[in-house]
Write an enzyme that holds these catalytic residues in place. Structure first.
Site, PDB file in Angstrom:
ATOM      1  N   HIS A   1      -8.404   3.420  -0.488  1.00 48.68           N
ATOM      2  CA  HIS A   1      -9.048   2.819  -1.670  1.00 48.68           C
ATOM      3  C   HIS A   1      -7.972   2.313  -2.614  1.00 48.68           C
ATOM      4  O   HIS A   1      -7.038   3.049  -2.970  1.00 48.68           O
ATOM      5  CB  HIS A   1      -9.916   3.868  -2.372  1.00 48.68           C
ATOM      6  CG  HIS A   1     -10.448   3.425  -3.691  1.00 48.68           C
ATOM      7  ND1 HIS A   1     -11.534   2.585  -3.798  1.00 48.68           N
ATOM      8  CD2 HIS A   1     -10.046   3.703  -4.952  1.00 48.68           C
ATOM      9  CE1 HIS A   1     -11.774   2.362  -5.083  1.00 48.68           C
ATOM     10  NE2 HIS A   1     -10.884   3.034  -5.801  1.00 48.68           N
TER      11      HIS A   1
ATOM     12  N   CYS B   1       0.386   3.209   3.549  1.00 47.43           N
ATOM     13  CA  CYS B   1       0.861   2.771   4.869  1.00 47.43           C
ATOM     14  C   CYS B   1       1.925   1.686   4.836  1.00 47.43           C
ATOM     15  O   CYS B   1       2.486   1.343   5.874  1.00 47.43           O
ATOM     16  CB  CYS B   1      -0.322   2.286   5.701  1.00 47.43           C
ATOM     17  SG  CYS B   1      -1.051   0.736   5.090  1.00 47.43           S
TER      18      CYS B   1
ATOM     19  N   CYS C   1      -4.981   0.857   6.482  1.00 51.96           N
ATOM     20  CA  CYS C   1      -5.246   2.304   6.498  1.00 51.96           C
ATOM     21  C   CYS C   1      -6.577   2.677   5.856  1.00 51.96           C
ATOM     22  O   CYS C   1      -6.919   3.856   5.800  1.00 51.96           O
ATOM     23  CB  CYS C   1      -4.103   3.062   5.836  1.00 51.96           C
ATOM     24  SG  CYS C   1      -3.984   2.856   4.040  1.00 51.96           S
TER      25      CYS C   1
ATOM     26  N   ARG D   1     -10.602 -11.034 -10.407  1.00 55.00           N
ATOM     27  CA  ARG D   1      -9.663 -10.033 -10.944  1.00 55.00           C
ATOM     28  C   ARG D   1      -9.672  -8.845 -10.004  1.00 55.00           C
ATOM     29  O   ARG D   1     -10.622  -8.090  -9.927  1.00 55.00           O
ATOM     30  CB  ARG D   1     -10.079  -9.591 -12.343  1.00 55.00           C
ATOM     31  CG  ARG D   1      -9.230  -8.416 -12.872  1.00 55.00           C
ATOM     32  CD  ARG D   1      -9.580  -8.053 -14.306  1.00 55.00           C
ATOM     33  NE  ARG D   1     -10.981  -7.773 -14.519  1.00 55.00           N
ATOM     34  CZ  ARG D   1     -11.517  -6.548 -14.569  1.00 55.00           C
ATOM     35  NH1 ARG D   1     -10.763  -5.476 -14.394  1.00 55.00           N
ATOM     36  NH2 ARG D   1     -12.813  -6.398 -14.785  1.00 55.00           N
TER      37      ARG D   1
ATOM     38  N   CYS E   1      -7.254  -4.863 -18.958  1.00 58.05           N
ATOM     39  CA  CYS E   1      -8.236  -3.868 -18.505  1.00 58.05           C
ATOM     40  C   CYS E   1      -7.650  -2.460 -18.380  1.00 58.05           C
ATOM     41  O   CYS E   1      -8.395  -1.500 -18.256  1.00 58.05           O
ATOM     42  CB  CYS E   1      -8.854  -4.298 -17.178  1.00 58.05           C
ATOM     43  SG  CYS E   1      -7.730  -4.232 -15.761  1.00 58.05           S
TER      44      CYS E   1
ATOM     45  N   CYS F   1       0.851  -1.182   0.000  1.00 58.02           N
ATOM     46  CA  CYS F   1       0.000   0.000   0.000  1.00 58.02           C
ATOM     47  C   CYS F   1       0.893   1.241   0.000  1.00 58.02           C
ATOM     48  O   CYS F   1       1.784   1.368   0.848  1.00 58.02           O
ATOM     49  CB  CYS F   1      -0.910  -0.013   1.225  1.00 58.02           C
ATOM     50  SG  CYS F   1      -1.923   1.480   1.379  1.00 58.02           S
TER      51      CYS F   1
ATOM     52  N   HIS G   1     -11.092  -2.253  -7.322  1.00 62.46           N
ATOM     53  CA  HIS G   1     -12.277  -3.114  -7.215  1.00 62.46           C
ATOM     54  C   HIS G   1     -11.900  -4.554  -7.549  1.00 62.46           C
ATOM     55  O   HIS G   1     -10.887  -4.796  -8.207  1.00 62.46           O
ATOM     56  CB  HIS G   1     -13.373  -2.631  -8.170  1.00 62.46           C
ATOM     57  CG  HIS G   1     -13.934  -1.308  -7.783  1.00 62.46           C
ATOM     58  ND1 HIS G   1     -13.367  -0.116  -8.169  1.00 62.46           N
ATOM     59  CD2 HIS G   1     -14.997  -0.984  -7.009  1.00 62.46           C
ATOM     60  CE1 HIS G   1     -14.061   0.894  -7.666  1.00 62.46           C
ATOM     61  NE2 HIS G   1     -15.065   0.388  -6.957  1.00 62.46           N
TER      62      HIS G   1
ATOM     63  N   CYS H   1      -7.229  -1.120   1.515  1.00 66.85           N
ATOM     64  CA  CYS H   1      -6.179  -1.626   2.395  1.00 66.85           C
ATOM     65  C   CYS H   1      -6.804  -1.856   3.772  1.00 66.85           C
ATOM     66  O   CYS H   1      -7.459  -0.963   4.315  1.00 66.85           O
ATOM     67  CB  CYS H   1      -5.044  -0.617   2.484  1.00 66.85           C
ATOM     68  SG  CYS H   1      -3.782  -1.036   3.720  1.00 66.85           S
TER      69      CYS H   1
ATOM     70  N   ASP I   1     -14.362 -11.891 -13.075  1.00 65.37           N
ATOM     71  CA  ASP I   1     -14.023 -12.263 -14.445  1.00 65.37           C
ATOM     72  C   ASP I   1     -12.540 -12.566 -14.623  1.00 65.37           C
ATOM     73  O   ASP I   1     -11.985 -12.430 -15.700  1.00 65.37           O
ATOM     74  CB  ASP I   1     -14.469 -11.165 -15.416  1.00 65.37           C
ATOM     75  CG  ASP I   1     -13.784  -9.823 -15.155  1.00 65.37           C
ATOM     76  OD1 ASP I   1     -12.975  -9.724 -14.213  1.00 65.37           O
ATOM     77  OD2 ASP I   1     -14.077  -8.862 -15.890  1.00 65.37           O
TER      78      ASP I   1
ATOM     79  N   CYS J   1      -8.591  -5.454  -9.628  1.00 60.71           N
ATOM     80  CA  CYS J   1      -8.233  -4.362 -10.524  1.00 60.71           C
ATOM     81  C   CYS J   1      -7.792  -3.187  -9.644  1.00 60.71           C
ATOM     82  O   CYS J   1      -8.625  -2.557  -8.994  1.00 60.71           O
ATOM     83  CB  CYS J   1      -9.451  -4.022 -11.380  1.00 60.71           C
ATOM     84  SG  CYS J   1      -9.166  -2.757 -12.606  1.00 60.71           S
TER      85      CYS J   1
END
Length: 143
Positions: free
Chosen positions: A103, A51, A100, A119, A66, A48, A106, A97, A110, A121
């Protein structure tokens, strides 16, 4: 994990680049095909960027096409948390994470079926990479 990383908004803004702040703290997304780890396949571990929590191993990374780094599974342990995301008129599963709450991206159903079908992503700006120390993997030679 017992000691979560908790910082004030001002501390996060000081610690992270503007792009990292937007992604990790505001659930933003980098443009597809622009992240440094999209087509990056060195051996090592992904952490991450907020953190330092270990998130993914390079052996779980694959080219999904993707436009973002894709992984089949997080590293061992409880490194990520998943949440229902209904933003932008979609129903998705957000990945954060676990340490912390930054974000990351997602997870979608698939991915490669032979690797579990998921997956992850993930935004490159949410990650830091540490190259594997290949010297550790070498067996000692004869004297």
């Amino acid at each position: 994990m017992t000691d979560k990383t908790i910082l004030t908004d001002a501390e996060w803004r000081e610690k992270l680049s503007p792009e990292q702040y937007h992604i990790l703290r505001e659930a933003g997304t980098e443009r597809a095909y622009t992240g440094q780890y999209d087509k990056f396949y060195e051996e090592g571990e992904y952490y991450c960027a907020g953190c330092g929590q270990k998130l993914f191993d390079s052996d779980a990374k694959y080219n999904s096409g993707c436009g973002w780094p894709a992984f089949t599974a997080p590293s061992e342990g409880e490194s990520i948390s998943e949440y229902r995301d209904t933003s932008h008129g979609m129903i998705r599963t957000e990945v954060r994470c676990a340490n912390c709450e930054g974000h990351l991206g997602h997870v979608f159903p698939d991915g490669p079926p032979q690797a579990g079908g998921l997956r992850y992503c993930i935004n490159s700006a949410a990650l830091d990479f540490a190259k594997a120390d290949l010297e550790e993997d070498k067996a000692p030679g004869p004297d």
